[in-house]
Write a protein that holds these residues in place. Sequence first.
Motif, PDB file in Angstrom:
ATOM      1  N   SER A 197       1.097   6.563  -3.799  1.00 15.25           N
ATOM      2  CA  SER A 197       0.829   6.731  -2.414  1.00 15.25           C
ATOM      3  C   SER A 197       1.012   5.388  -1.878  1.00 15.25           C
ATOM      4  O   SER A 197       1.413   4.432  -2.492  1.00 15.25           O
ATOM      5  N   LEU A 198       0.405   5.343  -0.684  1.00 15.09           N
ATOM      6  CA  LEU A 198       0.909   4.250   0.168  1.00 15.09           C
ATOM      7  C   LEU A 198      -0.573   3.307   0.027  1.00 15.09           C
ATOM      8  O   LEU A 198      -1.643   4.095   0.754  1.00 15.09           O
ATOM      9  N   GLY A 199      -0.832   2.246  -0.500  1.00 13.90           N
ATOM     10  CA  GLY A 199      -2.294   1.667   0.086  1.00 13.90           C
ATOM     11  C   GLY A 199      -2.135   1.015   1.066  1.00 13.90           C
ATOM     12  O   GLY A 199      -1.130   0.282   1.587  1.00 13.90           O
ATOM     13  N   GLY A 200      -3.135   0.905   1.961  1.00 10.00           N
ATOM     14  CA  GLY A 200      -3.246   0.428   3.340  1.00 10.00           C
ATOM     15  C   GLY A 200      -4.469   0.889   4.086  1.00 10.00           C
ATOM     16  O   GLY A 200      -5.498   0.918   3.617  1.00 10.00           O
ATOM     17  N   ASP A 201      -4.257   0.971   5.385  1.00  8.96           N
ATOM     18  CA  ASP A 201      -5.154   1.034   6.221  1.00  8.96           C
ATOM     19  C   ASP A 201      -6.162   2.329   5.939  1.00  8.96           C
ATOM     20  O   ASP A 201      -5.757   3.396   5.685  1.00  8.96           O
ATOM     21  N   ALA A 202      -7.466   2.335   5.936  1.00  7.88           N
ATOM     22  CA  ALA A 202      -8.506   3.363   5.836  1.00  7.88           C
ATOM     23  C   ALA A 202      -8.314   4.616   6.962  1.00  7.88           C
ATOM     24  O   ALA A 202      -8.473   5.568   6.588  1.00  7.88           O
TER      25      ALA A 202
ATOM     26  N   GLN B 231       9.151   8.208  -4.958  1.00  7.27           N
ATOM     27  CA  GLN B 231       7.649   7.864  -4.601  1.00  7.27           C
ATOM     28  C   GLN B 231       7.391   8.199  -3.053  1.00  7.27           C
ATOM     29  O   GLN B 231       8.403   8.670  -2.711  1.00  7.27           O
ATOM     30  N   GLY B 232       6.251   7.824  -2.431  1.00  5.28           N
ATOM     31  CA  GLY B 232       5.969   8.103  -1.426  1.00  5.28           C
ATOM     32  C   GLY B 232       4.480   8.304  -1.165  1.00  5.28           C
ATOM     33  O   GLY B 232       3.698   8.013  -2.046  1.00  5.28           O
ATOM     34  N   SER B 233       4.274   9.425  -0.071  1.00  5.96           N
ATOM     35  CA  SER B 233       2.937   9.682   0.327  1.00  5.96           C
ATOM     36  C   SER B 233       2.924  11.200   0.528  1.00  5.96           C
ATOM     37  O   SER B 233       3.755  11.467   1.316  1.00  5.96           O
ATOM     38  N   GLY B 234       1.821  11.793   0.130  1.00  6.33           N
ATOM     39  CA  GLY B 234       1.735  13.281   0.535  1.00  6.33           C
ATOM     40  C   GLY B 234       1.228  13.368   1.990  1.00  6.33           C
ATOM     41  O   GLY B 234       1.449  14.543   2.605  1.00  6.33           O
TER      42      GLY B 234
ATOM     43  N   THR C 280      11.797   0.416   7.872  1.00  2.00           N
ATOM     44  CA  THR C 280      11.287   0.400   6.722  1.00  2.00           C
ATOM     45  C   THR C 280      11.941  -0.921   6.122  1.00  2.00           C
ATOM     46  O   THR C 280      12.978  -1.601   6.333  1.00  2.00           O
ATOM     47  N   ASN C 281      11.128  -1.493   4.993  1.00  2.00           N
ATOM     48  CA  ASN C 281      11.706  -2.706   4.158  1.00  2.00           C
ATOM     49  C   ASN C 281      12.370  -2.148   3.231  1.00  2.00           C
ATOM     50  O   ASN C 281      12.205  -1.170   2.353  1.00  2.00           O
ATOM     51  N   GLY C 282      13.600  -2.835   3.125  1.00  2.00           N
ATOM     52  CA  GLY C 282      14.603  -2.320   2.096  1.00  2.00           C
ATOM     53  C   GLY C 282      14.397  -3.111   0.408  1.00  2.00           C
ATOM     54  O   GLY C 282      14.864  -2.337  -0.324  1.00  2.00           O
ATOM     55  N   VAL C 283      13.380  -3.734   0.462  1.00  2.00           N
ATOM     56  CA  VAL C 283      12.785  -4.278  -0.857  1.00  2.00           C
ATOM     57  C   VAL C 283      11.490  -4.201  -1.003  1.00  2.00           C
ATOM     58  O   VAL C 283      10.820  -4.523  -0.046  1.00  2.00           O
ATOM     59  N   ASP C 284      11.044  -3.990  -2.070  1.00  6.01           N
ATOM     60  CA  ASP C 284       9.574  -3.888  -2.581  1.00  6.01           C
ATOM     61  C   ASP C 284       9.536  -4.991  -3.732  1.00  6.01           C
ATOM     62  O   ASP C 284      10.163  -4.936  -4.687  1.00  6.01           O
TER      63      ASP C 284
ATOM     64  N   ASP D 191       5.309  -3.239  10.037  1.00  7.77           N
ATOM     65  CA  ASP D 191       4.105  -3.333  10.798  1.00  7.77           C
ATOM     66  C   ASP D 191       2.974  -2.429  10.850  1.00  7.77           C
ATOM     67  O   ASP D 191       2.334  -1.979  11.525  1.00  7.77           O
ATOM     68  N   VAL D 192       3.091  -1.601   9.737  1.00  7.30           N
ATOM     69  CA  VAL D 192       2.013  -0.615   9.026  1.00  7.30           C
ATOM     70  C   VAL D 192       1.754  -1.110   7.764  1.00  7.30           C
ATOM     71  O   VAL D 192       2.344  -1.211   6.921  1.00  7.30           O
ATOM     72  N   ASN D 193       0.296  -1.209   7.448  1.00  9.55           N
ATOM     73  CA  ASN D 193      -0.197  -1.637   6.081  1.00  9.55           C
ATOM     74  C   ASN D 193      -0.026  -0.477   5.223  1.00  9.55           C
ATOM     75  O   ASN D 193      -0.573   0.684   5.310  1.00  9.55           O
ATOM     76  N   SER D 194       1.030  -0.618   4.411  1.00  7.33           N
ATOM     77  CA  SER D 194       1.674   0.737   3.619  1.00  7.33           C
ATOM     78  C   SER D 194       2.115   0.098   2.221  1.00  7.33           C
ATOM     79  O   SER D 194       3.680   0.211   2.316  1.00  7.33           O
ATOM     80  N   LYS D 195       1.590  -0.333   1.341  1.00  8.79           N
ATOM     81  CA  LYS D 195       1.963  -0.692   0.150  1.00  8.79           C
ATOM     82  C   LYS D 195       2.388   0.121  -1.026  1.00  8.79           C
ATOM     83  O   LYS D 195       1.396   1.083  -0.998  1.00  8.79           O
ATOM     84  N   ASN D 196       3.295   0.110  -1.903  1.00  7.40           N
ATOM     85  CA  ASN D 196       3.525   0.991  -2.790  1.00  7.40           C
ATOM     86  C   ASN D 196       2.321   0.969  -3.844  1.00  7.40           C
ATOM     87  O   ASN D 196       2.252  -0.015  -4.327  1.00  7.40           O
ATOM     88  N   ARG D 197       1.804   2.232  -4.249  1.00  2.07           N
ATOM     89  CA  ARG D 197       0.892   2.326  -5.474  1.00  2.07           C
ATOM     90  C   ARG D 197       1.273   3.401  -6.260  1.00  2.07           C
ATOM     91  O   ARG D 197       1.637   4.499  -5.997  1.00  2.07           O
ATOM     92  N   VAL D 198       1.757   3.097  -7.633  1.00  5.35           N
ATOM     93  CA  VAL D 198       2.355   3.981  -8.382  1.00  5.35           C
ATOM     94  C   VAL D 198       1.800   4.156  -9.630  1.00  5.35           C
ATOM     95  O   VAL D 198       1.813   2.991 -10.350  1.00  5.35           O
TER      96      VAL D 198
END
Length: 186
Positions: free
Chosen positions: A36-41, A76-79, A135-139, A170-177
């Motif tokens: 999922s993507l960790g970020g804004d509630a 990966q991603g978010s549902g 999107t950022n090309g690097v994580d 520009d969106v709080n969206s960090k990978n969580r796996v």
Amino acid sequence: MKKVVLMVSLVIMGCYSIIAQDDMRFGAKAGFNVSSLGGDANLSYDAKAGFHVGGVLEIPFSEELIIQPEALISYQGSGGFFQDDLNFWYLNVPVMAKYNVWDELYVEAGPYIGLLLSNNVDRNISGTGASFDATNGVDLGLGIGAGYRLDENFYFQARYSAGFINVIEDVNSKNRVFSVSAIYFL
């Protein structure tokens, strides 16, 4: 795409040339992801099922300490993100330090770099009018986990990885796996 194929080919050739040394072992790895993507509630980041496949190299430094670089293709991603599916394909390269707690059980931790190969974020999300095509090309991130050696060649592994960089700019969206894997060493 040609650059990605070239980079993966160079990593695989490098692994084969290093494997010629006595104590190092090369293996294949495959498994299941829940990401999922960790970020804004206030944004809906639901869990997404995915998978990963690739190769690993085991470099022992002592009986207890082993360095394990990997090259993995990961889905990966978010549902859910405003009720839409976000799909990301990464080439992840973690370098894990494994510590043998007992003969069959080990713990691991280490950094990873992920190169974004493909995504579906180049459209408006659910008619909101908001376009998230950057999107950022690097994580970059950190992984922790544990594993169990079934026999000399076959391992099971569980790992949690957390990214430090926003996937969507520009969106709080960090990978969580969270991943569960099987590794077979040749």
